[in-house]
Design a protein around this motif. Sequence first.
Motif, PDB file in Angstrom:
ATOM      1  N   THR A 257       0.815  -1.211   0.000  1.00  0.00           N
ATOM      2  CA  THR A 257       0.000   0.000   0.000  1.00  0.00           C
ATOM      3  C   THR A 257       0.851   1.264   0.000  1.00  0.00           C
ATOM      4  OG1 THR A 257      -1.749  -1.166   1.203  1.00  0.00           O
ATOM      5  CG2 THR A 257      -1.823   1.233   1.237  1.00  0.00           C
ATOM      6  N   PRO A 260       3.718   1.575  -3.914  1.00  0.00           N
ATOM      7  CA  PRO A 260       3.216   0.894  -5.117  1.00  0.00           C
ATOM      8  C   PRO A 260       4.233   0.802  -6.245  1.00  0.00           C
ATOM      9  CG  PRO A 260       2.214   3.068  -4.863  1.00  0.00           C
ATOM     10  CD  PRO A 260       2.936   2.779  -3.586  1.00  0.00           C
ATOM     11  N   MET A 281       1.334  -0.334 -11.848  1.00  0.00           N
ATOM     12  CA  MET A 281       0.887   0.564 -10.785  1.00  0.00           C
ATOM     13  C   MET A 281      -0.579   0.961 -10.971  1.00  0.00           C
ATOM     14  SD  MET A 281       4.040   3.206 -10.108  1.00  0.00           S
ATOM     15  CE  MET A 281       2.982   4.196  -9.032  1.00  0.00           C
ATOM     16  N   THR A 285      -3.330  -0.010  -8.049  1.00  0.00           N
ATOM     17  CA  THR A 285      -3.859   1.114  -7.270  1.00  0.00           C
ATOM     18  C   THR A 285      -5.215   1.576  -7.803  1.00  0.00           C
ATOM     19  OG1 THR A 285      -2.684   2.738  -8.649  1.00  0.00           O
ATOM     20  CG2 THR A 285      -1.546   1.923  -6.675  1.00  0.00           C
ATOM     21  N   THR A 290      -8.166  -3.036  -3.101  1.00  0.00           N
ATOM     22  CA  THR A 290      -7.742  -2.853  -1.717  1.00  0.00           C
ATOM     23  C   THR A 290      -6.842  -4.009  -1.324  1.00  0.00           C
ATOM     24  OG1 THR A 290      -9.876  -1.826  -1.177  1.00  0.00           O
ATOM     25  CG2 THR A 290      -8.492  -2.515   0.665  1.00  0.00           C
TER      26      THR A 290
END
Length: 332
Positions: A257, A260, A281, A285, A290
């Motif tokens: 988290t 990234p 990425m 993201t 999540t």
Amino acid sequence: MKSLAAGAIIAFSIGVGATSANAAEIRLAQQFSMGYLQFNVMKRDGLIEKYATQRGLKDFKVSWQRFNGPAAMNEALLSGSTDVVAGGVPGLITLWDKTIGTSFEVRGICALSSQPFLLNTSNPEIKSIKDFGERDRIALPSIKVSVQAVVLQMAVAAAFGEENYAKLDSLTVSMSPPDSTIALLTGSGNINTVFSVPPFQFQQLEQKNIHTVLSSFDVLGPHTFTVAWTSARFRKDNPELYAAFVDAMKEATAIVTANPKQTAQTWIDDTNSKLSVEMVMKVMTGPDVTWTMTPAATMKFAKFMRRVGSIKHEPASWQEMFFPEIGDLKGS
């Protein structure tokens, strides 16, 4: 077309630490997708080794394996050739159901991520789940037991009635995400539809003739995509290694988290992917993604699988399918 990984089942081991015959060992298995980024980070940073050493272990080994789908992976777990596996929720539920009440009872350790996967097709006539015909072929990681196969059944049940949940099962074909993506993009093997995983599902959509029929979030709402599980026997016989894995997962989840870009490069390096860091990425993201150890919507899977007879037991709660270390999380 971008280069993709080979589709055959791959099992590779990287031993770390001592390798004596009596060494404790943890063998970890994953599948082809970006749903296991914590595993990539753990391997890169030696996090299991770090926490095992902190717990006083000196003679141990960490090995990593990769499989095409949950069926082969669960067989490896049952045969004792791997220890911790990761995949979609139905893979866990299937093995929990088969082993409940036995000395080898299998339960989940934790979730890894919540993110949607997409049903993509090259057939312009298919606009909804109701439009599939006898000539269409849907590739997914494993027929009947993969998370894609079960979500497809759930979508079919919603469209045609629960008694017809298996209406499209005869159209499904087991194929690894890399191979199914190649088949879809090249039109080979009669495959015109793929229920896939990130990042392959987004590679497919880069080709103009490919469109999305539905997202798994359309069927379930937000749900756990990937989860890790093991046997009660391994947990009992290797308490320090098991605890080290849980601690490593906590740190790896925080790293994914917080960093990234670094994580994206690690995944590229670990899988020999030709995707750009920017693309990876973007996928990891995304607004619906999540990275979390908290299970979500696992009971929706279990209740459906029990109603249609895929499993014999229905858990009273999600906690019943997981070991107690994460029992206080606000899962579902």
